[in-house]
Motif scaffolding. Structure first.
Motif, PDB file in Angstrom:
ATOM      1  N   GLY A   1      18.844  55.393  -4.267  1.00 52.99           N
ATOM      2  CA  GLY A   1      17.788  54.457  -3.881  1.00 52.99           C
ATOM      3  C   GLY A   1      16.464  55.153  -3.623  1.00 52.99           C
ATOM      4  O   GLY A   1      16.419  56.310  -3.195  1.00 52.99           O
ATOM      5  N   GLU A   2      15.361  54.443  -3.867  1.00 48.62           N
ATOM      6  CA  GLU A   2      14.024  55.043  -3.752  1.00 48.62           C
ATOM      7  C   GLU A   2      13.729  55.534  -2.338  1.00 48.62           C
ATOM      8  O   GLU A   2      13.236  56.654  -2.144  1.00 48.62           O
ATOM      9  CB  GLU A   2      12.963  54.015  -4.167  1.00 48.62           C
ATOM     10  CG  GLU A   2      11.537  54.559  -4.097  1.00 48.62           C
ATOM     11  CD  GLU A   2      10.496  53.536  -4.508  1.00 48.62           C
ATOM     12  OE1 GLU A   2       9.295  53.827  -4.367  1.00 48.62           O
ATOM     13  OE2 GLU A   2      10.899  52.437  -4.965  1.00 48.62           O
ATOM     14  N   TYR A   3      14.022  54.727  -1.333  1.00 49.96           N
ATOM     15  CA  TYR A   3      13.750  55.143   0.039  1.00 49.96           C
ATOM     16  C   TYR A   3      14.579  56.357   0.427  1.00 49.96           C
ATOM     17  O   TYR A   3      14.116  57.242   1.164  1.00 49.96           O
ATOM     18  CB  TYR A   3      14.028  54.000   1.017  1.00 49.96           C
ATOM     19  CG  TYR A   3      12.902  52.994   1.111  1.00 49.96           C
ATOM     20  CD1 TYR A   3      11.675  53.354   1.648  1.00 49.96           C
ATOM     21  CD2 TYR A   3      13.064  51.697   0.672  1.00 49.96           C
ATOM     22  CE1 TYR A   3      10.631  52.436   1.744  1.00 49.96           C
ATOM     23  CE2 TYR A   3      12.036  50.762   0.754  1.00 49.96           C
ATOM     24  CZ  TYR A   3      10.822  51.137   1.282  1.00 49.96           C
ATOM     25  OH  TYR A   3       9.788  50.233   1.370  1.00 49.96           O
ATOM     26  N   ILE A   4      15.819  56.419  -0.078  1.00 53.90           N
ATOM     27  CA  ILE A   4      16.683  57.558   0.237  1.00 53.90           C
ATOM     28  C   ILE A   4      16.140  58.828  -0.390  1.00 53.90           C
ATOM     29  O   ILE A   4      16.042  59.883   0.253  1.00 53.90           O
ATOM     30  CB  ILE A   4      18.122  57.290  -0.247  1.00 53.90           C
ATOM     31  CG1 ILE A   4      18.698  56.054   0.439  1.00 53.90           C
ATOM     32  CG2 ILE A   4      19.007  58.504   0.020  1.00 53.90           C
ATOM     33  CD1 ILE A   4      18.672  56.108   1.947  1.00 53.90           C
ATOM     34  N   SER A   5      15.776  58.737  -1.671  1.00 53.05           N
ATOM     35  CA  SER A   5      15.235  59.904  -2.376  1.00 53.05           C
ATOM     36  C   SER A   5      13.980  60.446  -1.702  1.00 53.05           C
ATOM     37  O   SER A   5      13.773  61.660  -1.608  1.00 53.05           O
ATOM     38  CB  SER A   5      14.915  59.542  -3.828  1.00 53.05           C
ATOM     39  OG  SER A   5      16.072  59.117  -4.511  1.00 53.05           O
ATOM     40  N   ASN A   6      13.137  59.532  -1.198  1.00 48.26           N
ATOM     41  CA  ASN A   6      11.845  59.947  -0.653  1.00 48.26           C
ATOM     42  C   ASN A   6      11.841  60.253   0.844  1.00 48.26           C
ATOM     43  O   ASN A   6      11.007  61.041   1.308  1.00 48.26           O
ATOM     44  CB  ASN A   6      10.799  58.861  -0.939  1.00 48.26           C
ATOM     45  CG  ASN A   6      10.510  58.714  -2.422  1.00 48.26           C
ATOM     46  OD1 ASN A   6      10.627  59.667  -3.186  1.00 48.26           O
ATOM     47  ND2 ASN A   6      10.142  57.513  -2.842  1.00 48.26           N
ATOM     48  N   TYR A   7      12.772  59.626   1.594  1.00 52.93           N
ATOM     49  CA  TYR A   7      12.649  59.726   3.051  1.00 52.93           C
ATOM     50  C   TYR A   7      13.899  60.140   3.815  1.00 52.93           C
ATOM     51  O   TYR A   7      13.804  60.430   5.010  1.00 52.93           O
ATOM     52  CB  TYR A   7      12.143  58.381   3.612  1.00 52.93           C
ATOM     53  CG  TYR A   7      10.753  58.038   3.152  1.00 52.93           C
ATOM     54  CD1 TYR A   7       9.642  58.716   3.636  1.00 52.93           C
ATOM     55  CD2 TYR A   7      10.558  57.046   2.196  1.00 52.93           C
ATOM     56  CE1 TYR A   7       8.366  58.411   3.191  1.00 52.93           C
ATOM     57  CE2 TYR A   7       9.284  56.723   1.743  1.00 52.93           C
ATOM     58  CZ  TYR A   7       8.189  57.418   2.243  1.00 52.93           C
ATOM     59  OH  TYR A   7       6.927  57.112   1.794  1.00 52.93           O
ATOM     60  N   PHE A   8      15.065  60.171   3.167  1.00 55.57           N
ATOM     61  CA  PHE A   8      16.282  60.497   3.899  1.00 55.57           C
ATOM     62  C   PHE A   8      16.179  61.871   4.562  1.00 55.57           C
ATOM     63  O   PHE A   8      16.467  62.025   5.758  1.00 55.57           O
ATOM     64  CB  PHE A   8      17.497  60.456   2.970  1.00 55.57           C
ATOM     65  CG  PHE A   8      18.814  60.644   3.683  1.00 55.57           C
ATOM     66  CD1 PHE A   8      19.496  59.557   4.204  1.00 55.57           C
ATOM     67  CD2 PHE A   8      19.374  61.904   3.829  1.00 55.57           C
ATOM     68  CE1 PHE A   8      20.706  59.719   4.867  1.00 55.57           C
ATOM     69  CE2 PHE A   8      20.577  62.081   4.480  1.00 55.57           C
ATOM     70  CZ  PHE A   8      21.246  60.981   5.006  1.00 55.57           C
TER      71      PHE A   8
ATOM     72  N   GLU B   1       6.295  67.506  12.336  1.00 55.44           N
ATOM     73  CA  GLU B   1       5.814  67.422  10.956  1.00 55.44           C
ATOM     74  C   GLU B   1       6.512  66.275  10.213  1.00 55.44           C
ATOM     75  O   GLU B   1       5.879  65.514   9.484  1.00 55.44           O
ATOM     76  CB  GLU B   1       6.075  68.747  10.242  1.00 55.44           C
ATOM     77  CG  GLU B   1       5.301  68.939   8.958  1.00 55.44           C
ATOM     78  CD  GLU B   1       3.798  69.103   9.189  1.00 55.44           C
ATOM     79  OE1 GLU B   1       3.029  68.748   8.264  1.00 55.44           O
ATOM     80  OE2 GLU B   1       3.402  69.574  10.276  1.00 55.44           O
ATOM     81  N   ALA B   2       7.827  66.164  10.416  1.00 51.95           N
ATOM     82  CA  ALA B   2       8.587  65.090   9.776  1.00 51.95           C
ATOM     83  C   ALA B   2       8.156  63.733  10.309  1.00 51.95           C
ATOM     84  O   ALA B   2       8.038  62.757   9.555  1.00 51.95           O
ATOM     85  CB  ALA B   2      10.081  65.300  10.018  1.00 51.95           C
ATOM     86  N   ALA B   3       7.899  63.666  11.608  1.00 51.65           N
ATOM     87  CA  ALA B   3       7.493  62.402  12.227  1.00 51.65           C
ATOM     88  C   ALA B   3       6.172  61.901  11.653  1.00 51.65           C
ATOM     89  O   ALA B   3       5.975  60.692  11.469  1.00 51.65           O
ATOM     90  CB  ALA B   3       7.381  62.575  13.741  1.00 51.65           C
ATOM     91  N   LYS B   4       5.264  62.824  11.326  1.00 52.92           N
ATOM     92  CA  LYS B   4       3.981  62.431  10.743  1.00 52.92           C
ATOM     93  C   LYS B   4       4.190  61.680   9.423  1.00 52.92           C
ATOM     94  O   LYS B   4       3.493  60.690   9.144  1.00 52.92           O
ATOM     95  CB  LYS B   4       3.113  63.666  10.488  1.00 52.92           C
ATOM     96  CG  LYS B   4       2.594  64.359  11.733  1.00 52.92           C
ATOM     97  CD  LYS B   4       1.807  65.597  11.335  1.00 52.92           C
ATOM     98  CE  LYS B   4       1.380  66.409  12.561  1.00 52.92           C
ATOM     99  NZ  LYS B   4       0.664  67.655  12.168  1.00 52.92           N
ATOM    100  N   LYS B   5       5.127  62.149   8.625  1.00 50.88           N
ATOM    101  CA  LYS B   5       5.370  61.526   7.318  1.00 50.88           C
ATOM    102  C   LYS B   5       5.983  60.134   7.481  1.00 50.88           C
ATOM    103  O   LYS B   5       5.675  59.217   6.719  1.00 50.88           O
ATOM    104  CB  LYS B   5       6.275  62.433   6.488  1.00 50.88           C
ATOM    105  CG  LYS B   5       5.627  63.766   6.175  1.00 50.88           C
ATOM    106  CD  LYS B   5       6.584  64.713   5.461  1.00 50.88           C
ATOM    107  CE  LYS B   5       5.913  66.057   5.218  1.00 50.88           C
ATOM    108  NZ  LYS B   5       6.821  67.048   4.589  1.00 50.88           N
ATOM    109  N   ILE B   6       6.846  59.983   8.464  1.00 48.90           N
ATOM    110  CA  ILE B   6       7.448  58.669   8.696  1.00 48.90           C
ATOM    111  C   ILE B   6       6.428  57.707   9.297  1.00 48.90           C
ATOM    112  O   ILE B   6       6.336  56.539   8.901  1.00 48.90           O
ATOM    113  CB  ILE B   6       8.674  58.781   9.625  1.00 48.90           C
ATOM    114  CG1 ILE B   6       9.785  59.604   8.944  1.00 48.90           C
ATOM    115  CG2 ILE B   6       9.190  57.408  10.011  1.00 48.90           C
ATOM    116  CD1 ILE B   6      10.348  58.964   7.690  1.00 48.90           C
TER     117      ILE B   6
END
Length: 230
Positions: free
Chosen positions: A87-94, A133-138
Motif C-alpha cells: 500500500g502507498e501509505y505503508i511504502s511511504n510512511y511505515f 526527525e521522524a515526527a517532523k515528517k508525520i
C-alpha cells in the motif's frame, strides 16, 4: 582528514535523519514474509496427498487435518498481507511512523548512512534526534492523512504479529514436510542427471549393461513406491 573521510564522517553524524525501528520495518517484514511464502511453496505437493501428509505427521489423521486447514488459512493470510504491505501509505510512511511514535522499545533504531548506502545501528543518545526527525515528517501531513497513516501502519503491525504467530505454531510441521520435499526433489534431480549420463554412455540405451545404465536402474529401484503415484 581527507575529503572522502570528511564525507563519511558527516554521513555518519546524519544517520538519525532517516531512522527505522530495528525489528519493525518494511524490509525486515518483507524478508520474513518471503521466507514464509517460500517455505509454504516447498510443501505444496502435500495438498492433494492426504496419505503422505498423515504419514509425515506420525500417522495422526486429526493432526494432519488440523494442519491442512491451518496451513490453508496461513497461505491466504500471507497472500493478503503481501498486497497490504504494498500500500502507498505503508511504502511511504511505515518506517518513519514508528520512530515518530517513539517505538524504541522494539529493538532500538537503525539510521541510513548516505555514504555507505546502508542502515546502521544508532546510539541511544541519538534516539531522541531520530524520533524528532521522524515526527517532523508525520506532522507535515494533514490530520486526515495522519489518521490514515496511523490506521494502516497499526493494521500492518498487527497482521505481521498475527501471521508470525500462526507461522511459528506451524513451523515444526512445515519444516518436517519441507525437509521431506527437499529430499524428494534431491532424489528426482539425481535420477534426471544419471539418466542423461546413462543415455549418452549407452548411445540411447543400446548398451543396457553399461555401468552407468545399471546405476540408473538401481536408482529407480530405490525410489519409494509412493513417489510413483504422485
Amino acid at each position: 582528514m581527507t575529503a572522502a573521510e570528511m564525507k563519511a564522517y558527516k554521513a555518519k553524524q546524519l544517520r538519525y535523519k532517516k531512522p527505522i525501528v530495528r525489528g519493525l520495518n518494511v524490509d525486515t517484514i518483507q524478508s520474513e514474509l518471503w521466507d514464509m511464502i517460500s517455505a509454504c511453496e516447498d510443501i505444496h505437493w502435500y495438498d492433494n496427498d492426504e496419505e503422505s501428509l498423515v504419514n509425515a505427521l506420525n500417522g495422526d489423521e486429526d493432526e494432519a487435518y488440523e494442519f491442512k486447514m491451518a496451513f490453508s488459512d496461513l497461505e491466504a493470510e500471507l497472500e493478503q498481507f503481501q498486497d497490504d504491505l504494498a500500500g502507498e501509505y505503508i511504502s511511504n510512511y511505515f518506517d518513519v511512523f514508528f520512530p515518530a511514535a517513539r517505538a524504541r522499545y522494539a529493538g532500538g533504531y537503525l539510521g541510513f548512512d548516505q555514504y555507505e548506502g546502508d542502515y546502521y545501528g544508532l546510539e541511544p543518545y541519538e534516539y531522541s534526534f531520530a524520533e524528532d526527525e521522524a515526527a517532523k515528517k508525520i506532522m507535515a501531513l494533514t490530520k486526515k492523512e495522519i489518521l490514515e497513516v496511523v490506521g494502516q501502519c497499526l493494521k500492518i503491525a498487527y497482521q505481521y504479529m498475527a501471521i508470525r504467530y500462526r507461522y511459528d505454531c506451524l513451523e515444526a510441521a512445515i519444516e518436517i514436510l519441507r525437509g521431506e520435499n527437499m529430499e524428494r526433489i534431491k532424489i528426482v534431480k539425481g535420477i534426471e542427471e544419471q539418466y542423461l549420463i546413462a543415455e549418452k554412455i549407452s548411445d540411447g540405451f543400446k548398451w543396457k549393461y553399461a555401468e552407468d545404465v545399471r546405476k540408473f536402474d538401481d536408482m529407480l529401484l530405490q525410489v519409494p513406491q509412493e513417489y510413483w503415484i504422485q
